[in-house]
Design a protein around this motif. Structure first.
Motif, PDB file in Angstrom:
ATOM      1  N   VAL A 170     -50.840 -20.583  16.312  1.00 39.01           N
ATOM      2  CA  VAL A 170     -49.885 -19.464  16.299  1.00 39.01           C
ATOM      3  C   VAL A 170     -50.064 -18.621  17.542  1.00 39.01           C
ATOM      4  N   ALA A 171     -51.346 -18.400  17.927  1.00 37.40           N
ATOM      5  CA  ALA A 171     -51.629 -17.600  19.120  1.00 37.40           C
ATOM      6  C   ALA A 171     -51.050 -18.261  20.372  1.00 37.40           C
ATOM      7  N   GLY A 204     -50.655 -11.670  14.176  1.00 33.82           N
ATOM      8  CA  GLY A 204     -52.044 -11.805  13.738  1.00 33.82           C
ATOM      9  C   GLY A 204     -52.070 -12.140  12.261  1.00 33.82           C
ATOM     10  N   GLY A 205     -52.779 -11.343  11.483  1.00 31.91           N
ATOM     11  CA  GLY A 205     -52.807 -11.562  10.042  1.00 31.91           C
ATOM     12  C   GLY A 205     -52.105 -10.460   9.281  1.00 31.91           C
ATOM     13  N   VAL A 223     -58.233 -20.098   4.648  1.00 29.40           N
ATOM     14  CA  VAL A 223     -58.408 -21.419   5.269  1.00 29.40           C
ATOM     15  C   VAL A 223     -57.140 -21.805   6.012  1.00 29.40           C
ATOM     16  N   MET A 224     -55.992 -21.578   5.395  1.00 29.11           N
ATOM     17  CA  MET A 224     -54.723 -21.857   6.074  1.00 29.11           C
ATOM     18  C   MET A 224     -54.607 -21.024   7.347  1.00 29.11           C
ATOM     19  N   PHE A 225     -54.949 -19.750   7.259  1.00 27.01           N
ATOM     20  CA  PHE A 225     -54.827 -18.842   8.414  1.00 27.01           C
ATOM     21  C   PHE A 225     -55.777 -19.248   9.543  1.00 27.01           C
ATOM     22  N   ASP A 226     -57.050 -19.521   9.215  1.00 29.25           N
ATOM     23  CA  ASP A 226     -58.025 -19.857  10.246  1.00 29.25           C
ATOM     24  C   ASP A 226     -57.714 -21.180  10.920  1.00 29.25           C
ATOM     25  N   LEU A 261     -57.463 -10.470   4.586  1.00 31.86           N
ATOM     26  CA  LEU A 261     -58.036 -11.378   5.566  1.00 31.86           C
ATOM     27  C   LEU A 261     -59.322 -10.851   6.187  1.00 31.86           C
ATOM     28  N   SER A 262     -59.444  -9.534   6.253  1.00 33.75           N
ATOM     29  CA  SER A 262     -60.673  -8.980   6.827  1.00 33.75           C
ATOM     30  C   SER A 262     -61.891  -9.251   5.950  1.00 33.75           C
TER      31      SER A 262
END
Length: 989
Positions: A983-984, A912-913, A974-977, A676-677
């Motif tokens: 989620v946060a 987080g990720g 894209v799913m994560f962003d 992810l980074s």
């Protein structure tokens, strides 16, 4: 695993049934090879026309043993009907799409009315059909409604006529008439379908396929193995419109006067300033005398100065023709005689004359012109519907002929017609599809009994076909070939050889790789894989499905992708063993935990294959069929058969199964890559690639094949290497601009694509284009190569036209529309499935963005490199199949990753990720393993699978590489962003 005994029994029975089904194919192949060897032993290559003689001897040999019992349970005749069907591209033959003319049917239902509103509506429907997806009938109704005024469909001079009196009366509204007309149209198309099926049954090919395409009036006909292509095309497109007319004699003064006056009028039309009174001649008493004078230059008539008389030749004194002409001049002369300005010159006593040409024999250079006695309605004295039976036979001179028997009405009309011909000393023209087959005189008075005979310069096959179409009856409307594909037998054999080679190479690599990577567990996977291949072929045979070259590609791809299920299972078992679980428990949990990913991945691929099957056609359906069958059988073999073998092996004490080898044991373990980074770098790289692709698509475009733009293409092979640019220059002078020539495979092979007369239908247009190709390319061919040798035909030749494809503009638009719908449909269906499975639209968004990214890059690469690659890069139906498969593969990979992310985050949370990275690292071994095996399989097909598959495979190779990258660096980020803020918020609360 429950019910092991039942699964084992089912697997054994499934395997035995597959072997039984395939046994018919082995039997027919063995007997046909015996027949071929027998024919080769009997007829040497030194004999004239040895290929045709060998084929005839092979057929005779097989016919003689067709009913002999083989292996106690079948015969050759029986096995032939149950063998594995090979498609056109593997067996050679012809595949055509026929368009039954709904316009003709409507005119027939309206008794060929002169009603101006009706005919204007037909003309408007003709124009609208060029740019509309609606059926012709709906366009006609729409056009009629727009202009009808007070006119009704149920008008006496439209559909409220005698012929439809039982169904329609003049009091009915248009809304009441329309469903009746729809039913009548459908009945006529069904009638055409049955007529064509009867003709095909009499043609003599095994495993023909004929089917309607919805309500479009189109009929698909496939004749695998058909070698006499011209004969097949004529059989399919002939309407079998049989008519009997009385002829005018050569001595008719009025016809002679007309020809002279027509010639003079044409000189004024074509060259108005060159005519002089000195050139005008008075007619003689007979047409032959007139034309003889022309031949003797008494009238100073050159061909250029005299458009009709300069091209006509005196007819034989004993015939009932009025003149003769070169075959090459018939179209031009016929066009002149049909001009309204010329037809008005016909004298009153012959004003309804109908001019028709003799049907030319195969090698004829000159044909007769007949003048037939017609009437105001242009109807013949007798129509073909009076013929009750027809048989191929031999005439009194032992030459092939066709004898006909008429019904009672026909017998009476025949007696009247022959009586008139006897009294007037004229001939009776027997006309089939506007060609005069014969025009005998009557020498002994009226003929009773209703028996007649068609004679002429026929071959035995021609009389068989004429009798066949007459028995089957005429088509209710004209049938135009709007799409066709013709494959020569030699090209089909090459396709089998190349497909088999790619299959064996891919199979060998996958089998060895699984053993190298997973050791003894890999052996079990290999056994399951071989069993899977057996089941695929067994199911194909039992379903009567057709195996095509793209179908073989689908099977080979299935080999690569079916490994994925075993890889997923073995990687999960290794994880369970690493956690310290016992052997039996680790195997059970490994299979159980992998099941969700396996099902999700295969369902998404299966959905794509279904869409491809629905919207594809021809060989592409074959690809989708084998892919769907392969998905089902690979699931069965991976989940059940592999597990049965592994559990049976490990159930005995002392047996060790590590699911790895010494070399691969610690590969991809303890990975901690922060994927992810790196997502912003990936975004930038992908944005650049997509931007370049979009720019190239807007500037360079794509090299669209005839599937999408219409036209004709020919794959032509020569003995020696040729220069495509030189040939392109020559052909563009013949066909006009737009003709494209490029090397296709080896340097001695080219592909010619031309839009020349793409909007004109008919076998004669196809023959004209092939004749122009033959004339233009003759200097590149070996000495003595005839036109018949050059065209796709019966011989197992290696030069000339090996394959031809024709796509009309209307069907090209339909193919393009279906391709677009297939891509959009697959994206929509997959979006919904992922939304259903993962419950969050962000997962669907990530998957669709990744797929869109993959498709755009593949399209961009084709746009950028299409003109420089040494293989075919046309955008056609095969390319669309590749794009859809890329979508399926990319989704397969993405879904496996998403499945692991869902599993990990549901147990450990998002954090987080970090846990997403953990999931990505844990699937990396499976991702790279599956991608590598699939890539090697695709490379094997790309290198060894034949030229026609190279563009298809290149798209797939790019798609697999980009799809593997996007599942990790596009879909997941894209799913994560899109999900991280939500989620946060959930974590804070």
């Amino acid at each position: 695993m429950q019910n092991k005994g039942l699964i084992r029994l089912f697997a054994i029975l499934f395997g035995l049934v597959s072997i039984y089904q395939l046994s018919y194919t082995f039997i027919t192949n063995k007997l046909e090879k015996d027949a071929e060897a027998y024919a080769i032993g009997q007829i040497s290559e030194a004999e004239e026309d040895y290929v045709a003689k060998r084929e005839a001897l092979e057929a005779s040999y097989l016919d003689s043993i067709s009913d002999n019992t083989v292996l106690g349970y079948t015969s050759y005749a029986d096995a032939k009907t149950k063998e594995l069907n090979k498609g056109l591209d593997l067996k050679g033959g012809i595949n055509v799409t026929l368009q039954i003319s709904v316009k003709d049917i409507l005119k027939g239902l309206a008794n060929n009315t002169k009603n101006p509103v009706f005919n204007k509506a037909l003309a408007d429907a003709d124009e609208a059909s060029k740019n509309s997806d609606n059926t012709y009938l709906e366009l006609f109704f729409e056009a009629f409604d727009n202009i009808k005024g007070d006119t009704k469909l149920a008008s006496p001079d439209i559909f409220a006529n005698k012929g439809l009196s039982d169904d329609i009366n003049f009091q009915m509204s248009d809304d009441e008439v329309k469903p009746i007309i729809r039913r009548k149209i459908d009945e006529s198309i069904v009638s055409a379908f049955e007529v064509l099926r009867e003709r095909i049954d009499g043609f003599g090919v095994t495993q023909p396929n004929i089917q309607r395409e919805g309500n479009s009036g189109r009929i698909l006909v496939e004749l695998p193995g058909a070698k006499d292509i011209a004969r097949a095309q004529e059989l399919l497109s002939s309407t079998a419109q049989l008519e009997f007319w009385e002829t005018y004699p050569q001595s008719n003064q009025s016809i002679a006067t007309f020809l002279v006056n027509a010639n003079e009028r044409l000189k004024e039309i074509l060259e108005p300033k060159t005519s002089t009174e000195d050139e005008i001649s008075k007619p003689e008493s007979e047409i032959d005398s007139l034309l003889s004078d022309v031949a003797q230059d008494s009238l100073d008539m050159s061909q250029d100065a005299n458009p009709i008389l300069g091209k006509l030749i005196p007819a034989d004194p004993g015939s009932h023709a009025i003149a003769r002409a070169l075959v090459a001049d018939t179209a031009e002369i016929g066009g002149y005689l049909r001009m309204p300005a010329i037809k008005r010159l016909l004298p009153n006593d012959v004003q309804f004359t109908k001019f028709l040409w003799e049907r030319p024999s195969q090698d004829a250079e000159i044909v007769d012109l007949y003048a037939l006695k017609s009437n105001r309605e242009d109807t013949p004295r007798i129509s073909g519907d009076v013929v009750s039976d027809a048989q191929d036979t031999f005439d009194q001179f032992n030459k092939p002929a066709v004898s006909m028997t008429m019904n009672t009405r026909g017998a009476k009309e025949w007696e009247e017609l022959t009586g008139d011909a006897y009294n007037n000393q004229t001939g009776i023209a027997i006309v089939l599809d506007n060609k005069v087959y014969t025009a005998p005189g009557v020498s002994s008075g009226p003929i009773s009994g209703g028996r007649s005979e068609i004679t002429g310069t026929f071959t035995v096959n021609e009389t068989k076909d004429i009798a066949n179409v007459l028995r089957a009856g005429k088509l209710p409307a004209s049938a135009d070939i709007i799409q066709s594909e013709v494959v020569g037998p030699s090209l089909g054999q090459e396709a089998i050889d190349s497909g088999f080679m790619s299959f064996m190479i891919a199979m060998a690599f996958v089998l060895l790789w699984m053993i190298f990577y997973y050791g003894r567990a890999g052996v079990f996977a290999d056994i399951a894989l071989v069993f899977n291949i057996l089941l695929i072929f067994g199911v194909l045979t039992s379903l009567g499905a057709v195996l095509t070259l793209p179908g073989i590609a689908g099977i080979v791809l299935t080999i690569g992708m079916s490994v994925d299920a075993n890889v997923l299972i073995f990687e999960r078992v290794k994880e369970e063993l690493a956690r310290g679980k016992g052997k039996a428990q680790a195997i059970a949990d490994g299979f159980g935990n992998a099941l969700s990913s396996i099902l999700d991945a295969n369902i998404t691929t299966g959905l794509t294959a279904i869409i491809l099957f629905v919207f594809g056609s021809g060989p592409i359906k074959g690809f989708a069929t084998t892919l769907m069958i392969g998905i089902v059988t690979s699931l069965f073999t991976a989940i059940f058969v592999t597990r049965l073998m592994i559990e049976a092996y490990t159930s005995k004490k002392g047996r060790r199964l590590d699911f790895s080898t010494g070399i691969t044991k610690n590969l991809f373990t303890n990975l901690d890559i922060n994927f992810l980074s790196k997502r912003k770098i990936a975004y930038v790289v992908s944005a650049i690639l997509v931007a370049v692709s979009v720019f190239s698509l807007f500037t360079n475009g794509l090299n669209q094949g005839v599937d999408f733009i219409g036209g004709r293409s020919y794959q032509i092979r020569f003995e020696k290497a040729v220069n495509p640019s030189e040939i392109a220059s020559e052909l563009n002078t013949v066909f006009g601009s737009g003709t494209n020539v490029k090397t296709f495979g080896d340097a001695n092979q080219i592909k010619v694509t031309t839009p020349y007369k793409v909007d004109q239908e008919g076998v004669e247009i196809d023959t004209e284009i092939q004749d122009k190709l033959y004339t233009s390319l003759q200097k590149y061919l070996p000495d003595g190569t005839s036109f018949e040798d050059f065209t796709v035909g019966a011989s197992e030749k290696s030069i000339g036209i090996l394959q031809s494809v024709k796509v009309g503009p209307t069907i090209a638009d339909d193919i393009k529309k279906n391709a677009f719908l297939a891509i959009i449909g697959s994206l929509a269906v997959v979006f919904l499935y992922i939304l259903f499975r993962f419950r969050k639209w962000q997962f669907s968004l990530g998957a669709v963005v990744a797929v869109f990214h993959d498709v755009m890059i593949v399209l961009g690469i084709f746009s950028l490199t299409g003109s420089i690659m040494p293989f075919n890069m046309e955008i056609d139906q095969a390319f669309i199949a590749a794009i859809l498969t890329v979508i399926g593969y990319s989704l397969n990979d993405t879904v496996v990753v998403f499945d692991r992310i869902r599993e990990v985050t549901s147990l450990k949370g998002w954090k987080g990720g970090e846990h997403i990275n953990l999931a990505l690292n844990s699937t990396l071994s499976r991702t790279l393993n599956t991608s590598l095996t699939t890539l090697i399989v695709l490379l094997a097909i790309f290198i060894f699978g034949g030229e026609s598959l190279r563009g298809f495979m290149f798209a797939m190779i790019i798609g697999v590489i980009v799809g593997t990258y996007s599942s990790v660096f596009i879909a997941t980020p894209v799913m994560f962003d899109s999900l991280k803020n939500k989620v946060a918020e959930a974590t804070e609360s």
